[in-house]
Structures are given as structure tokens and as C-alpha cells.
Enzyme design. Structure first.
Site, PDB file in Angstrom:
ATOM      1  N   LYS A 107      39.071 113.058  62.091  1.00  0.00           N
ATOM      2  CA  LYS A 107      39.536 114.382  62.501  1.00  0.00           C
ATOM      3  C   LYS A 107      38.319 115.121  63.024  1.00  0.00           C
ATOM      4  O   LYS A 107      37.390 115.428  62.274  1.00  0.00           O
ATOM      5  CB  LYS A 107      40.168 115.135  61.342  1.00  0.00           C
ATOM      6  N   GLY A 168      42.012 128.933  57.863  1.00  0.00           N
ATOM      7  CA  GLY A 168      42.000 129.674  56.617  1.00  0.00           C
ATOM      8  C   GLY A 168      42.533 131.084  56.695  1.00  0.00           C
ATOM      9  O   GLY A 168      42.507 131.817  55.700  1.00  0.00           O
ATOM     10  N   ALA A 199      45.658 124.213  61.064  1.00  0.00           N
ATOM     11  CA  ALA A 199      44.963 125.459  60.722  1.00  0.00           C
ATOM     12  C   ALA A 199      45.872 126.681  60.798  1.00  0.00           C
ATOM     13  O   ALA A 199      46.761 126.772  61.642  1.00  0.00           O
ATOM     14  CB  ALA A 199      43.739 125.689  61.609  1.00  0.00           C
ATOM     15  N   GLY A 200      45.602 127.603  59.882  1.00  0.00           N
ATOM     16  CA  GLY A 200      46.248 128.907  59.888  1.00  0.00           C
ATOM     17  C   GLY A 200      47.498 129.033  59.051  1.00  0.00           C
ATOM     18  O   GLY A 200      48.035 130.129  58.901  1.00  0.00           O
ATOM     19  N   ASN A 221      45.262 123.117  54.428  1.00  0.00           N
ATOM     20  CA  ASN A 221      44.435 123.018  53.231  1.00  0.00           C
ATOM     21  C   ASN A 221      44.472 124.316  52.428  1.00  0.00           C
ATOM     22  O   ASN A 221      44.998 124.379  51.326  1.00  0.00           O
ATOM     23  CB  ASN A 221      43.004 122.655  53.613  1.00  0.00           C
ATOM     24  N   THR A 222      43.952 125.400  53.034  1.00  0.00           N
ATOM     25  CA  THR A 222      43.798 126.652  52.309  1.00  0.00           C
ATOM     26  C   THR A 222      45.122 127.190  51.791  1.00  0.00           C
ATOM     27  O   THR A 222      45.173 127.776  50.698  1.00  0.00           O
ATOM     28  CB  THR A 222      43.125 127.703  53.214  1.00  0.00           C
TER      29      THR A 222
END
Length: 276
Positions: A107, A168, A199-200, A221-222
Site C-alpha cells: 500500500k 484520520g 481514508a477519512g 483504521n482510525t
């Protein structure tokens, strides 16, 4: 999920369309439980040493069942093409040490600045071209710019991964129309080309919205790691990916300005005054 509805990325395939990161958790044990509840089969690992080993000397990889999960090395934290290429090679070596000698995928993140964490488009394109030339299958993080997305595919990227919003940030899919155009450009003449929102994502509805747009998967992830209850959120993200995919395949009804009766008018009993 539907039988045989697999996420195919290069030489890999998965039943789950959720790819989950391994960073930012309060503990490795919490991460292990969250990964289990997410249903993910592919997980990303940032391979820099300072991200693999915590302050107490614990190694992240000791908490990951490599027989269960396919590890996707991540060049997170790189700000130049040269640095990202070096970290990608390091990830390849780690996979070889874990008994996967043929693995050559990554990635790719090449960030532009530490405040926005947006990708540097020039350095990202350069790193993609060079890693592809080395035989890597490159899953590349980019903005939702359709033109750059098309250039990255032309450079040989195995998957282009436009951001829903900054890393994030938890803002979800800020520009669904841009994602739609990315899908149009990337899948033109190549409907099986994997497009993954990366993301986001902040909550389950963000995942569902992304999947309903027609993307092939979501990487996050976050949204799980920093939720008040990461374990419940992991399960919610799993269900959201499944429901969004099913809704996309089912095909939503068109949006209309005015109401449409849900019951047919034909064959109904006429009002009493109309029968007099």
C-alpha cells in the site's frame, strides 16, 4: 455476503471487502480483538521499525495471526518517493521472513505535508512507476482527483485508492461525485479493476455510502481504533460494508421529486361516492 462475490486485487482475493489498519489502538490486545470482529481478511501494517515495536518492546506482528490475515505492507509516514520505495522493499523482506516469499505488494503512501497528510501527486506517480518496474503490485493512496487516478492506473497501479476525506479526519465521503468519476475513469473498459476508498471514514454509515457508490472495498483504521468502543465499531464497520455492497448490487430506486404510491391504484375498491 453473496456467494462468489469476492474482492480481487491483483493475485489476491478476499470474501471481506473491508481492509483494516493495525495502528493507533490503545493496546495490541485490543487491536487483535477488533480485527477479529471486523471480519477483515486483509490488514495493513506500517513497516517502519518505530511503528512495529512499541515503547515496551512489544512487536505488533506477535499479535497478528498470519495464517488468518493477509498482511499488506504500508509505506505510511513517507514523504519522498525514495523513502517510500525503501520502505516497500523492507515490507517485502518482512513478508519473506513470515513465510510468504512470493509476496510483492504494497500500500503506497507518499505524503505531501504532515498537516493535511494529503498525497504528493508527483512523488506518488514516480514511486508507483518505479515499484511497478520492480514487480510490485501497488495499491496506491491518492486524492479523489479523477485525472490523477487515471494516470496512476496507466502507470501500472494494481488498485487506485482515492481518499474519502483526509486521513484520520472522520469526515466520511466529502465528494461522492468525484468518487463516481474516478470509478467511471478507472473501470472504463475494465469493470473488474479494484477501486478502494481509503481514508477519512468515521463511522459505519460512511462505509455504507462508499460501498453504495460502487467502490470495491473500503480501507480504514482510525474510525475503529479511536472509537469510544472500538470492538462495537469494528462489528458495525463489518456489517456496513456488507449492507452497502448488497445495496449496490440490488440497485436503488431512482430519486424522484414527487411521491410515488407504494400500493397500486389498479384493482382497488373505489370510494363509496364513486359507486353511486
Amino acid at each position: 455476503m453473496l456467494e462468489n462475490d469476492l474482492l480481487r486485487i491483483g493475485s489476491y482475493q478476499f470474501s471481506s471487502r473491508l481492509i483494516v489498519g493495525t495502528g493507533k489502538y490503545a493496546s495490541y490486545e485490543l487491536m487483535r480483538q477488533a480485527l477479529d470482529l471486523s471480519g477483515a481478511e486483509c490488514i495493513t501494517v506500517a513497516v517502519r521499525r518505530e511503528r512495529l515495536i512499541d515503547s515496551s518492546g512489544k512487536n505488533l506482528l506477535d499479535y497478528i495471526d498470519t495464517n488468518r490475515y493477509t498482511i499488506l505492507p504500508n509505506t505510511a509516514g513517507c514523504y519522498t518517493a525514495e523513502d517510500a520505495i525503501r520502505v516497500a522493499r523492507l515490507g517485502r523482506e518482512i513478508l519473506q521472513q513470515l513465510g510468504n516469499p512470493g509476496a510483492k505488494w504494497v500500500k503506497l503512501e507518499v505524503l505531501g505535508d504532515p498537516k493535511t497528510l494529503l498525497p504528493d501527486p508527483v512523488a506518488t506517480l514516480e514511486a508507483t512507476e518505479r515499484l511497478v518496474a520492480e514487480g510490485f503490485q501497488v495499491l496506491v493512496y491518492t486524492t479523489d482527483d479523477p485525472v490523477i487516478a487515471k494516470r496512476l492506473k496507466q502507470a501500472g497501479a494494481t488498485s487506485v485508492m482515492p481518499a474519502g476525506s483526509p486521513i484520520g479526519s472522520g469526515q466520511g465521503i466529502l465528494n461522492p461525485n468525484a468518487i463516481r468519476i474516478c470509478l467511471e475513469y478507472l473501470k472504463d473498459g475494465d469493470p473488474d479493476y479494484p477501486v478502494i476508498v481509503d481514508a477519512g471514514v468515521g463511522t459505519a454509515s460512511d462505509v455504507t455510502i462508499a460501498m453504495e457508490l460502487g467502490v470495491d472495498g473500503v480501507l480504514l483504521n482510525t474510525g475503529i481504533a479511536h472509537a469510544k468502543d472500538p470492538l462495537r465499531m469494528a462489528r458495525a464497520m463489518r456489517l456496513a460494508a456488507e449492507s452497502g455492497r448488497l445495496a449496490y448490487l440490488a440497485g436503488r430506486i431512482p430519486k424522484r421529486l414527487y411521491a410515488t404510491a407504494s400500493s397500486p391504484l389498479e384493482g382497488t375498491i373505489a370510494p363509496a361516492h364513486s359507486r353511486q
